[in-house]
Design an enzyme around this catalytic site. Structure first.
Site, PDB file in Angstrom:
ATOM      1  N   ASP A  23       0.835  -1.198   0.000  1.00 49.76           N
ATOM      2  CA  ASP A  23       0.000   0.000   0.000  1.00 49.76           C
ATOM      3  C   ASP A  23       0.871   1.250   0.000  1.00 49.76           C
ATOM      4  O   ASP A  23       2.064   1.211   0.324  1.00 49.76           O
ATOM      5  CB  ASP A  23      -0.921  -0.010   1.227  1.00 49.76           C
ATOM      6  CG  ASP A  23      -2.228   0.723   0.996  1.00 49.76           C
ATOM      7  OD1 ASP A  23      -2.314   1.494   0.016  1.00 49.76           O
ATOM      8  OD2 ASP A  23      -3.161   0.530   1.798  1.00 49.76           O
TER       9      ASP A  23
ATOM     10  N   ASP B 286     -10.819   1.731  -2.835  1.00 44.60           N
ATOM     11  CA  ASP B 286     -11.282   1.434  -1.475  1.00 44.60           C
ATOM     12  C   ASP B 286     -12.802   1.367  -1.409  1.00 44.60           C
ATOM     13  O   ASP B 286     -13.361   0.800  -0.470  1.00 44.60           O
ATOM     14  CB  ASP B 286     -10.779   2.511  -0.508  1.00 44.60           C
ATOM     15  CG  ASP B 286      -9.318   2.317  -0.123  1.00 44.60           C
ATOM     16  OD1 ASP B 286      -8.758   1.248  -0.419  1.00 44.60           O
ATOM     17  OD2 ASP B 286      -8.736   3.239   0.476  1.00 44.60           O
TER      18      ASP B 286
END
Length: 690
Positions: free
Chosen positions: A450, A518
């Site tokens: 990430d 997301d």
């Protein structure tokens, strides 16, 4: 016919792909000029094509050097320059002098040198025998110091047409890849990221057409930049009706110093021409990505369970083991523990950078959980964010100078974290060391890499060329991933940057899939996935089924609808299985089993968009159709959906219903969808050609 043919009499190069030709030529001043990019040509016809004559311009107008293969600053050229350099005496620009060229199978190199200064420029072209995609890039070398103000990889030029349109994607965090198609204005159109990452707001690809292309037919010219940092695409549409665009790494305001003897290489800018519309362009990009970009193109992507939405930071060994057991019973293949497993990490304000298993949730380390997951027949994965650090961490207290920062400027925190300067060799070495040890010591099969914030205070106070960090940081990320994969061939990696903030051909050379967004709301995801797959293949598009109501939109949707949306890519599960009912579990188990049956066709087949709310995949004799009805319109009757690319003389069988259809019927009248009543209806149909 050879992939590259040179005609010495006209100083013309002809490059061939299976379905296209690309032609460039040197003019009388040795400037490389674009001649043709489109339908196939013979060597004789290529040599006969003239360099497009520039229009007459008044002295006040100057010219856009739109026909140059690489427009360089200099002379009466007032349009966007793809190459801008400043020599030690203050002189700028390039005066081209052709040296030579070489051809190595499909790789053409054309070498030039400035007529006065010791600056060498090599244009690179590469074509393939299985793709119409053309790769281009650039190398610079100087025997004296030179300042590089802009160094794009290439320029592409399209023929004169009326009604030019540009297609690209825009977005935001949790709203990535929103497709936009609009008239191309006269002047300069700039798409860019200044964030140090590819970004959620734009993506480094464009498609140009003449206003008459649709999904299935019409000429489309497109390009995509293989780069995961800041980037810029500049499209020039002249008042005389010409269109060209250049693209490269970096953004406005940066400068790099090329040291004597140093070679500067740009990322690949790949281009594609097709006469098969936007759908044909997408399928050609998907095939190119599988054949020449992805590390394991023929490997089926597994079904991943990620525990983040179930437990957040409240991780314990017990709840992760329980979730793993439930996930395995569903048919999940990889279990991933997300943020919160390391250091003093109990919220997002501390612990980032301290990459060792936290003794609070894991008093005996990660080994008991990993053994449990492997014992269930699943692989084990972890979330990591190697490029970031919390100020409240042991790492930052020991090395505050390791982050991007500038003298006399406060260090802006975003998400309570700062960016580590991977351009520093010591920082990159530290990151590789702990990642290598983590994978080796804990039998890690999968990493979710990430990157949760953009660059700020992008400085490097101890370095004499601080803007290099914008380039060298990304190259260090690439190098670390490349080394990890070389040393651990079993390791698979997902690229994530708060969702789809790092999705591009550069990162896909090194990772197996992208966390697309997301936002897991199934209705929102339809548009996100529609835009994403215009360039990138479905097998790289990670898509989760999460709980309802959705945590982002509070929208409630049926489990079946959520699954069908996620099944259009690489299916994953992110729901809180601890709260699922028996009926949820039974339905999900059946849908996961169904996905495993259609997975080879979805991930390895050809994709056809059937509007914005339906998609078809075709592989050999198998056809998969996934269709959605987000909202119900009053008076809407039974829906049929015409399919594409089928054999009109064949018969197609639906093993789920026992029905059979001729190819002609499916291509014209369409497939009966039999959607259930109400909003958020969906279906997944599998057909087999008899």
């Amino acid at each position: 016919m050879a992939p590259v043919i040179y005609d010495d009499a006209t100083r013309t190069w002809l490059l061939h792909t299976p379905g296209t030709s690309y032609v460039l030529r040197l003019d009388d001043e040795d400037v490389p000029r674009h001649v043709h990019w489109g339908r196939p040509l013979t060597p004789e016809s290529a040599a006969e094509l003239p360099i497009p004559a520039p229009p007459w311009v008044a002295s006040f107008d100057g010219a856009f050097d739109v026909d140059a293969e690489l427009p360089a600053e200099g002379g009466a050229m007032f349009g966007p320059a793809a190459l801008q350099v400043r020599h030690p005496d203050g002189a700028t620009g390039v005066e081209w002098r052709y040296l030579d060229h070489s051809v190595d199978e499909g790789h053409l190199q054309i070498s030039f040198r400035d007529r006065i200064y010791p600056l060498s420029i090599t244009l690179h072209y590469r074509v393939f025998d299985d793709s119409d995609v053309l790769q281009r890039w650039l190398t610079l070398r100087s025997d004296a110091p030179v300042t590089v103000l802009r160094c794009d990889s290439a320029q592409f030029v399209v023929p004169r047409r009326d009604g030019y349109r540009v297609t690209h994607v825009v977005g935001s965090w949790s709203g990535e890849f929103q497709l936009r198609r609009s008239e191309l204005p006269v002047g300069e159109t700039v798409l860019t990221s200044r964030r140090g990452i590819t970004s959620h707001q734009a993506n480094p690809w464009i498609m140009i057409d003449a206003g008459d292309a649709d999904e299935d037919r019409g000429e489309v010219w497109s390009s995509a930049l293989a780069w995961s940092g800041s980037w810029r695409i500049t499209v020039a549409h002249t008042t005389s009706g010409r269109v060209g665009w250049s693209a490269g790494f970096g953004h406005d305001g940066l400068a790099w110093h090329l040291r004597p003897g140093e070679e500067w290489t740009t990322p690949v800018l790949a281009g594609l021409y097709t006469s098969d519309g936007f759908g044909g362009a997408s399928r050609a990009w998907h095939a190119y990505t599988r054949a020449h970009v992805l590390p394991h193109p023929d490997e089926l992507r597994p079904i991943v369970y990620n525990s983040w939405e179930a437990t957040g930071f409240a991780i314990t060994e017990a709840n992760q083991k329980h979730l793993a057991t439930l996930a395995a019973e569903l048919g999940v293949e990889v279990f991933v523990v997300d943020d919160g497993w390391f250091g003093g990490r109990r919220a997002d304000n501390a612990g980032l950078g301290d990459w060792y298993p936290s003794p609070v949730p894991f008093p005996d380390g990660l080994t008991p959980l990993i053994d449990h997951v492997h014992g269930l027949g699943m692989k084990f994965g972890l979330w990591v964010e190697p490029e970031m650090v919390n100020p409240d961490s042991d790492l930052y207290r020991a090395h505050p100078d390791w982050v991007l920062h500038q003298p006399n400027r406060r260090r802006t925190e975003l998400r309570n974290q700062l960016v580590l300067n991977f351009a520093r060799p010591d920082v990159a070495a530290w990151a590789h060391k702990w990642l290598d040890a983590l994978v080796s010591d804990h039998r890690i099969d999968y990493l979710k890499w990430d990157m949760n914030r953009a660059f700020t205070q992008p400085g490097w106070p101890t370095h004499d060329d601080p803007d290099r960090l914008w380039i060298d940081h990304v190259r260090a990320v690439y190098s670390i991933i490349d080394q990890l994969r070389a040393d651990h061939p079993h390791l698979r990696i997902q690229s994530c940057s708060g969702g789809g903030g790092r999705a591009d051909l550069g990162i896909l050379c090194r990772t197996d899939e992208v966390w697309t967004s997301d936002n897991t709301d199934a209705v929102d995801r339809i548009a996100i996935q529609h835009g994403y797959t215009h360039l990138y293949p479905a097998r790289t598009m990670a898509a989760w089924v999460t709980d309802s109501p959705n945590i982002f939109t509070a929208r409630s949707t049926p489990l079946r609808f959520r699954f069908h949306v996620a099944m259009a890519g690489t299916l994953g599960i992110g729901a809180n299985l601890l709260e699922w009912t028996d009926s949820d579990t039974a339905e999900a188990t059946a849908l996961i089993a169904e996905y495993k049956e259609i997975r080879p066709t979805v991930q390895l087949g050809y994709q056809y968009r059937l509007g914005t709310d339906a998609v078809q995949y075709l592989r050999d004799t198998e056809v998969v159709i996934i269709a959605y009805r987000p909202t119900t319109r009053w008076g809407a009757g039974p829906t049929t959906l015409p399919l594409k690319a089928l054999d009109p003389t064949a018969t197609y069988h639906d093993p789920g219903t026992g029905d059979s259809y001729t190819g002609t019927t499916l291509l014209t009248r369409g497939l009966p969808l039999n959607l259930p009543p109400g909003d958020h209806a969906s279906t997944c149909v599998r057909l087999t050609r008899g």
